[in-house]
Design a protein around this motif. Structure first.
Motif: not given
Length: 168
Positions: A96-121
């Protein structure tokens, strides 16, 4: 009205809202466009998540994503840095890349699937910086293609993203 009853009713409101959010949003139709990212010569084909229903659904329950495919979440206004994304009901790892108003990347992450049925987890990935849009692609894509902070997302013009200016 008894204050104790009023307190219980008010206290239950956030849980009612959360329970509604736990339902997986309905599948959505997404328009697509071609974009260029950083120094990549190959355009990305991205689905556009422009409304609240599309943004709520995102890439949930997808079993795969093409190598040069992704989703571009576009907002009509600036989003606060504490507002992040999670991987509830998402089956594949994503960058995931978070982008500013000009489309420049301000932060990235590699996100892993969450196997929980409870979204709060499920972990929330918040950039800590305000942003205007978000790009999601396959997990590992940014590292494999040397995408980094400051790289820019822009609309593709033609079949290649090769930047002709500044080259001889």
């Amino acid at each position: 009205m008894n204050y104790r009853v009023l307190f219980i009713l008010i206290s239950a409101l956030p849980f009612c809202s959360l329970a509604q959010q736990w339902n997986v949003p309905e599948p959505q139709e997404f328009d697509k466009t071609e974009v260029c990212l950083g120094e990549l010569e190959q355009p990305l084909t991205v689905e556009l998540a422009d409304n609240q229903q599309q943004q709520a659904r995102g890439l949930m329950q997808r079993e795969s994503l093409g190598e040069y495919n992704g989703m571009w979440f576009r907002y009509g206004n600036e989003r606060p840095g504490y507002s992040g994304f999670w991987m509830y009901q998402t089956l594949i790892p994503l960058d995931i890349a978070y982008l500013d108003r000009q489309g420049r990347i301000v932060k990235t992450f590699t996100m892993r699937p969450c196997g929980s049925d409870d979204p709060t987890q499920c972990r929330s990935y918040s950039p800590g910086k305000n942003y205007w849009s978000v790009l999601e692609v396959n997990g590992g894509f940014f590292a494999e293609h040397d995408i980094r902070m400051g790289d820019q997302l822009r609309k593709a013009e033609g079949e290649s993203c090769e930047q002709k200016y500044g080259k001889e």
